[in-house]
Write a protein that holds these residues in place. Structure first.
Motif, PDB file in Angstrom:
ATOM      1  N   ASP A  47       0.882  -1.163   0.000  1.00 16.40           N
ATOM      2  CA  ASP A  47       0.000   0.000   0.000  1.00 16.40           C
ATOM      3  C   ASP A  47       0.922   1.216   0.000  1.00 16.40           C
ATOM      4  O   ASP A  47       1.392   1.664   1.051  1.00 16.40           O
ATOM      5  CB  ASP A  47      -0.886  -0.022   1.248  1.00 16.40           C
ATOM      6  CG  ASP A  47      -1.723   1.236   1.389  1.00 16.40           C
ATOM      7  OD1 ASP A  47      -1.692   2.099   0.476  1.00 16.40           O
ATOM      8  OD2 ASP A  47      -2.406   1.374   2.417  1.00 16.40           O
ATOM      9  N   TRP A  48       1.229   1.735  -1.185  1.00 13.06           N
ATOM     10  CA  TRP A  48       2.222   2.798  -1.333  1.00 13.06           C
ATOM     11  C   TRP A  48       1.816   4.074  -0.621  1.00 13.06           C
ATOM     12  O   TRP A  48       2.655   4.826  -0.147  1.00 13.06           O
ATOM     13  CB  TRP A  48       2.521   3.065  -2.807  1.00 13.06           C
ATOM     14  CG  TRP A  48       3.317   1.954  -3.395  1.00 13.06           C
ATOM     15  CD1 TRP A  48       2.858   0.958  -4.193  1.00 13.06           C
ATOM     16  CD2 TRP A  48       4.708   1.683  -3.190  1.00 13.06           C
ATOM     17  NE1 TRP A  48       3.888   0.080  -4.496  1.00 13.06           N
ATOM     18  CE2 TRP A  48       5.032   0.509  -3.895  1.00 13.06           C
ATOM     19  CE3 TRP A  48       5.714   2.327  -2.471  1.00 13.06           C
ATOM     20  CZ2 TRP A  48       6.299  -0.032  -3.912  1.00 13.06           C
ATOM     21  CZ3 TRP A  48       6.986   1.791  -2.483  1.00 13.06           C
ATOM     22  CH2 TRP A  48       7.276   0.619  -3.201  1.00 13.06           C
ATOM     23  N   ASN A  49       0.501   4.350  -0.528  1.00 11.80           N
ATOM     24  CA  ASN A  49       0.048   5.561   0.166  1.00 11.80           C
ATOM     25  C   ASN A  49       0.422   5.540   1.640  1.00 11.80           C
ATOM     26  O   ASN A  49       0.718   6.575   2.234  1.00 11.80           O
ATOM     27  CB  ASN A  49      -1.465   5.741   0.024  1.00 11.80           C
ATOM     28  CG  ASN A  49      -1.863   6.051  -1.396  1.00 11.80           C
ATOM     29  OD1 ASN A  49      -1.100   6.647  -2.149  1.00 11.80           O
ATOM     30  ND2 ASN A  49      -3.048   5.626  -1.776  1.00 11.80           N
ATOM     31  N   SER A  50       0.417   4.367   2.259  1.00 12.47           N
ATOM     32  CA  SER A  50       0.788   4.248   3.669  1.00 12.47           C
ATOM     33  C   SER A  50       2.285   4.043   3.846  1.00 12.47           C
ATOM     34  O   SER A  50       2.895   4.605   4.755  1.00 12.47           O
ATOM     35  CB  SER A  50       0.066   3.053   4.313  1.00 12.47           C
ATOM     36  OG  SER A  50      -1.310   3.234   4.290  1.00 12.47           O
TER      37      SER A  50
ATOM     38  N   THR B  15      -2.068  -5.239   6.135  1.00 14.81           N
ATOM     39  CA  THR B  15      -3.440  -4.764   6.302  1.00 14.81           C
ATOM     40  C   THR B  15      -4.316  -5.441   5.264  1.00 14.81           C
ATOM     41  O   THR B  15      -3.928  -5.563   4.099  1.00 14.81           O
ATOM     42  CB  THR B  15      -3.495  -3.228   6.115  1.00 14.81           C
ATOM     43  OG1 THR B  15      -2.599  -2.625   7.048  1.00 14.81           O
ATOM     44  CG2 THR B  15      -4.893  -2.696   6.339  1.00 14.81           C
TER      45      THR B  15
ATOM     46  N   ALA C 286      -6.639  -5.494   2.591  1.00 15.26           N
ATOM     47  CA  ALA C 286      -7.094  -4.499   1.616  1.00 15.26           C
ATOM     48  C   ALA C 286      -8.392  -4.914   0.935  1.00 15.26           C
ATOM     49  O   ALA C 286      -9.203  -4.073   0.567  1.00 15.26           O
ATOM     50  CB  ALA C 286      -6.014  -4.267   0.566  1.00 15.26           C
ATOM     51  N   ASP C 287      -8.587  -6.206   0.738  1.00 12.85           N
ATOM     52  CA  ASP C 287      -9.776  -6.708   0.057  1.00 12.85           C
ATOM     53  C   ASP C 287     -10.277  -7.944   0.809  1.00 12.85           C
ATOM     54  O   ASP C 287      -9.751  -9.041   0.622  1.00 12.85           O
ATOM     55  CB  ASP C 287      -9.441  -7.073  -1.391  1.00 12.85           C
ATOM     56  CG  ASP C 287     -10.651  -7.507  -2.187  1.00 12.85           C
ATOM     57  OD1 ASP C 287     -11.734  -7.711  -1.590  1.00 12.85           O
ATOM     58  OD2 ASP C 287     -10.517  -7.646  -3.416  1.00 12.85           O
TER      59      ASP C 287
ATOM     60  N   TRP D 180      -4.004  -9.029   1.208  1.00  7.90           N
ATOM     61  CA  TRP D 180      -3.290  -8.264   2.228  1.00  7.90           C
ATOM     62  C   TRP D 180      -2.191  -7.446   1.565  1.00  7.90           C
ATOM     63  O   TRP D 180      -1.588  -7.896   0.603  1.00  7.90           O
ATOM     64  CB  TRP D 180      -2.674  -9.208   3.252  1.00  7.90           C
ATOM     65  CG  TRP D 180      -3.674 -10.000   4.012  1.00  7.90           C
ATOM     66  CD1 TRP D 180      -4.343 -11.104   3.576  1.00  7.90           C
ATOM     67  CD2 TRP D 180      -4.134  -9.753   5.335  1.00  7.90           C
ATOM     68  NE1 TRP D 180      -5.188 -11.556   4.552  1.00  7.90           N
ATOM     69  CE2 TRP D 180      -5.084 -10.749   5.650  1.00  7.90           C
ATOM     70  CE3 TRP D 180      -3.830  -8.784   6.285  1.00  7.90           C
ATOM     71  CZ2 TRP D 180      -5.729 -10.809   6.873  1.00  7.90           C
ATOM     72  CZ3 TRP D 180      -4.476  -8.842   7.517  1.00  7.90           C
ATOM     73  CH2 TRP D 180      -5.419  -9.851   7.795  1.00  7.90           C
ATOM     74  N   VAL D 181      -1.942  -6.245   2.096  1.00  6.29           N
ATOM     75  CA  VAL D 181      -0.870  -5.400   1.577  1.00  6.29           C
ATOM     76  C   VAL D 181       0.011  -4.945   2.732  1.00  6.29           C
ATOM     77  O   VAL D 181      -0.430  -4.868   3.877  1.00  6.29           O
ATOM     78  CB  VAL D 181      -1.421  -4.174   0.813  1.00  6.29           C
ATOM     79  CG1 VAL D 181      -2.138  -4.597  -0.463  1.00  6.29           C
ATOM     80  CG2 VAL D 181      -2.326  -3.329   1.699  1.00  6.29           C
TER      81      VAL D 181
ATOM     82  N   SER E 177       1.503  -2.274   4.856  1.00  8.33           N
ATOM     83  CA  SER E 177       1.151  -0.884   5.141  1.00  8.33           C
ATOM     84  C   SER E 177       2.204  -0.190   5.996  1.00  8.33           C
ATOM     85  O   SER E 177       2.204   1.032   6.107  1.00  8.33           O
ATOM     86  CB  SER E 177      -0.214  -0.809   5.824  1.00  8.33           C
ATOM     87  OG  SER E 177      -0.214  -1.610   6.982  1.00  8.33           O
TER      88      SER E 177
END
Length: 156
Positions: A41-44, A133, A135-136, A142-143, A145
């Motif tokens: 999750d690149w945003n986190s 985390t 994610a779906d 899971w990604v 984070s």
């Protein structure tokens, strides 16, 4: 029949973050930035890695602004998929290990968050701690984070 389906769904839920962590270890070992990128999750993660790299640089409080800017820019560059893969490979990888051999401690932080530690089998001091985390929830995807980068010496 309903109990069997519930059991299977529960088992898949418990196995899915572990499989994700093993996939991350394998992607690092193969230096496969595309596979690693799909699991992040690149945003986190990007801001967290930037902060950790800046902390690692240990800039004093009175550091001129241009040096702080340079450290932040370096952090941004190192959070690209290719650079992060190379950084993790350099600091964590054990060339003789397979992904599943690197699975270490697992801690459940919540139904949608797990902390997994990967350990290089032939270098026990080289550990990578990451937070996964969910994610779906339908696909049990899971990604990553958050991550605690191993230091250059291999310690967290």
């Amino acid at each position: 029949m309903v109990a069997l389906i519930g059991f299977l769904v529960g088992a898949l839920y418990l196995v899915s973050p572990i499989a994700q962590a093993v996939g991350v270890a394998g992607a690092i070992q193969r230096r496969d930035s595309a596979a690693l990128s799909e699991r992040i999750d690149w945003n986190s993660l990007a801001p967290a890695v930037e902060t950790e790299l800046a902390r690692e640089a240990m800039l004093p409080e009175a550091t001129p602004g241009f040096l702080v800017d340079m450290a932040q820019e370096l952090g941004r560059r190192l959070t690209s998929p290719e650079e992060l893969t190379a950084l993790l490979y350099e600091r964590f990888s054990d060339a003789t290990a397979r992904g599943r051999d690197m699975l270490g401690a697992i801690r459940i932080l919540g139904l949608d968050r797990w902390e997994v530690t990967l350990t290089a089998p032939h270098s026990p001091g080289r550990r990578l701690r990451m937070e996964l985390t969910l994610a779906d929830p339908i696909r049990l995807r899971w990604v990553i984070s958050a991550v605690a980068l191993p230091s250059r010496a291999g310690r967290l």
